[in-house]
Design an enzyme around this catalytic site. Structure first.
Site, PDB file in Angstrom:
ATOM      1  N   CYS A  42       0.818  -1.201   0.000  1.00 10.58           N
ATOM      2  CA  CYS A  42       0.000   0.000   0.000  1.00 10.58           C
ATOM      3  C   CYS A  42       0.865   1.270   0.000  1.00 10.58           C
ATOM      4  O   CYS A  42       1.753   1.409  -0.812  1.00 10.58           O
ATOM      5  CB  CYS A  42      -0.962  -0.058   1.187  1.00 10.58           C
ATOM      6  N   HIS A  43       0.628   2.211   0.929  1.00 14.32           N
ATOM      7  CA  HIS A  43       1.437   3.427   0.984  1.00 14.32           C
ATOM      8  C   HIS A  43       2.857   3.157   1.452  1.00 14.32           C
ATOM      9  O   HIS A  43       3.742   4.006   1.309  1.00 14.32           O
ATOM     10  CB  HIS A  43       0.792   4.464   1.920  1.00 14.32           C
ATOM     11  N   GLU A  96      -6.602   7.144  -4.232  1.00  9.26           N
ATOM     12  CA  GLU A  96      -6.453   8.406  -3.498  1.00  9.26           C
ATOM     13  C   GLU A  96      -7.592   9.359  -3.850  1.00  9.26           C
ATOM     14  O   GLU A  96      -8.124  10.072  -2.988  1.00  9.26           O
ATOM     15  CB  GLU A  96      -5.105   9.030  -3.842  1.00  9.26           C
TER      16      GLU A  96
END
Length: 202
Positions: A133-134, A164
């Site tokens: 993910c991030h 996002e």
């Protein structure tokens, strides 16, 4: 054993550009942790600032079995609340480094030179560099001994621009992760998320 030890990196950053709170995503720590332990690996936790990393409260879900088992384990909870400062980590002790997700990772993962050096050292001695993910923000700015970006020519994924946009945070983050991964030479592939439209917004 050094050949059975993995380092999990957790963000120390807790604020979005709009002032709202963020941090690490609990399930992206606990799920990977349990997979590693079941496979017989030892695990250490580190963060840019050390000590207790900030939890993104949206991820606090003890209905999730892995989250609950982790959170209710006093030893693990203590370990998580006392992460090792990155400066105190020795790359020779680990076979792999894993960047856990959460929006906070977009700030302090790519800007930490020591963290990038650790990942490069682990990779170049035959170890593994991975993220979710991030957490893929941790892959940005890793330079190998030959001067090339670790991402150059690698197929990767990470939190997508579309995701996002759907959670309405494109202006609350310092950059769009998908774009930055591509800018550093990565071949970006977006995963298919059946529940994309149901992602929680801030």
């Amino acid at each position: 054993m050094k050949d059975k030890k993995v380092l999990i990196v957790i963000t120390s950053h807790n604020t979005l550009n709009d002032g709202k709170q963020t941090g690490y995503w609990l399930g992206e720590v606990t799920h990977f942790y349990h997979i590693l332990r079941e496979a017989g690996y030892e695990v250490d936790f580190t963060s840019p600032k050390g000590s207790q990393p900030p939890l993104d409260q949206r991820s606090y879900d003890l209905r999730d079995k892995d989250n609950r088992q982790f959170w209710e384990d006093k030893r693990l909870h203590s370990q998580l609340n006392n992460t090792i400062p990155i400066e105190a980590v020795n790359a020779e002790d680990y076979i792999a480094i894993y960047y856990a997700g959460g929006h906070g990772a977009m700030w302090d993962f790519p800007s930490n030179e020591r963290l990038a050096q650790l990942a490069a050292q682990i990779y170049e001695k035959g170890g593994f560099v991975c993220a979710v993910c991030h957490g893929s923000a941790g892959l940005l700015n890793i330079k190998l001994a030959n001067g090339r970006s670790l991402l150059d020519g690698k197929t990767v994924t990470g939190f997508a621009n579309l995701e996002e946009k759907l959670i309405r945070l494109t202006k609350a983050v310092p950059y769009l992760l998908e774009d930055e991964l591509k800018n550093q030479g990565a071949i970006y592939k977006r995963g298919i998320l059946p529940g994309l439209a149901r992602l929680k917004t801030y």
